[in-house]
Design a protein around this motif. Structure first.
Motif, PDB file in Angstrom:
ATOM      1  N   SER A  85     -16.057  -3.803  13.571  1.00  0.00           N
ATOM      2  CA  SER A  85     -16.493  -4.618  12.426  1.00  0.00           C
ATOM      3  C   SER A  85     -17.056  -3.767  11.333  1.00  0.00           C
TER       4      SER A  85
ATOM      5  N   THR B 120      -5.003  -2.907   6.175  1.00  0.00           N
ATOM      6  CA  THR B 120      -4.499  -3.493   4.933  1.00  0.00           C
ATOM      7  C   THR B 120      -4.351  -5.008   5.103  1.00  0.00           C
TER       8      THR B 120
ATOM      9  N   THR C 229     -12.833   0.970  11.514  1.00  0.00           N
ATOM     10  CA  THR C 229     -13.421  -0.212  10.878  1.00  0.00           C
ATOM     11  C   THR C 229     -12.343  -1.169  10.372  1.00  0.00           C
ATOM     12  N   ALA C 230     -12.699  -2.425  10.334  1.00  0.00           N
ATOM     13  CA  ALA C 230     -11.772  -3.464   9.870  1.00  0.00           C
ATOM     14  C   ALA C 230     -11.343  -3.222   8.427  1.00  0.00           C
ATOM     15  N   SER C 231     -12.178  -2.565   7.632  1.00  0.00           N
ATOM     16  CA  SER C 231     -11.830  -2.302   6.235  1.00  0.00           C
ATOM     17  C   SER C 231     -10.675  -1.310   6.100  1.00  0.00           C
ATOM     18  N   ALA C 232     -10.334  -0.607   7.171  1.00  0.00           N
ATOM     19  CA  ALA C 232      -9.206   0.333   7.145  1.00  0.00           C
ATOM     20  C   ALA C 232      -7.864  -0.392   7.249  1.00  0.00           C
TER      21      ALA C 232
ATOM     22  N   TYR D 244      -4.646   1.784   5.969  1.00  0.00           N
ATOM     23  CA  TYR D 244      -4.472   2.590   4.772  1.00  0.00           C
ATOM     24  C   TYR D 244      -4.226   4.046   5.149  1.00  0.00           C
TER      25      TYR D 244
ATOM     26  N   ARG E 137      -3.248  -6.791   8.586  1.00  0.00           N
ATOM     27  CA  ARG E 137      -3.919  -7.843   9.371  1.00  0.00           C
ATOM     28  C   ARG E 137      -2.905  -8.879   9.841  1.00  0.00           C
TER      29      ARG E 137
ATOM     30  N   THR F 280      -6.735   6.968   6.960  1.00  0.00           N
ATOM     31  CA  THR F 280      -7.620   6.485   8.015  1.00  0.00           C
ATOM     32  C   THR F 280      -7.618   7.518   9.135  1.00  0.00           C
TER      33      THR F 280
ATOM     34  N   SER G  56       0.846  -1.197   0.000  1.00  0.00           N
ATOM     35  CA  SER G  56       0.000   0.000   0.000  1.00  0.00           C
ATOM     36  C   SER G  56       0.878   1.243   0.000  1.00  0.00           C
TER      37      SER G  56
END
Length: 184
Positions: free
Chosen positions: A184, A76, A71-74, A59, A80, A62, A32
């Protein structure tokens, strides 16, 4: 004595840690855009602010908030993995050498986490350096419950010893705790 042990362990482990940090930096940069090292202001001993260093797991862009409010979507894909293996914490060895942190103690929080800052102040937790790991981390307690976290952190303050520190470091190294939870 605690400070001396922190320095000795850090200096002994630094060659291996530097190699791992280098490998992780390459992985972060390949996966990233943005800097590989993340810097964030945290609350330290005597409530003094310091810059905490970690490998970047989220990312760029954020928002600057505690992990449990992100959020977990933030996070990479490489992030994780780094978080699961707790490798994102390795740059904090610099914080230990500087005297900002210890291996074991309450996890340093953000200045914006007012309820946690006040709960820790009430329990005298700012008399010690924050740590990379601690009782709460090994027990899987994150910063989403400030009162409970401060209460558990205070248990460490009341039972601090070399034996306790070594037990918590070993427990962390073999995978106890889940690291900072993200929403989540």
């Amino acid at each position: 004595m605690k400070r001396t042990i922190d320095i000795v362990i850090t200096v002994i482990g630094l060659p291996i840690a530097l190699f791992l940090i280098f490998v992780c930096i390459v992985l972060v940069k390949l996966s990233s855009r943005g800097p590989a090292i993340f810097r964030q202001t945290r609350v330290g001993m005597h409530e003094e602010l310091f810059t905490c260093y970690k490998l970047r797991t989220m990312y760029v862009g954020t928002h600057n908030a505690p992990s449990h409010e992100t959020t977990a979507s933030a996070v990479t894909p490489v992030g994780r993995w780094l978080r699961r293996l707790k490798l994102d914490e390795l740059p904090q060895l610099w914080n230990i050498l500087r005297g900002d942190m210890s291996f074991v103690g309450p996890r340093p929080c953000l200045p914006s986490q007012v309820e946690l800052v006040e709960a820790r102040r009430a329990r005298g937790l700012y008399a010690i350096r924050p740590g990379i790991t601690g009782i709460a981390q090994v027990a899987g307690i994150d910063m989403s419950d400030p009162q409970r976290l401060a209460k558990v952190d205070a248990e460490y303050l009341n039972t601090m010893s070399l034996r306790t520190d070594l037990r918590l470091i070993l427990a962390t190294a073999v995978g106890a705790g889940q690291g900072d939870r993200v929403a989540s």
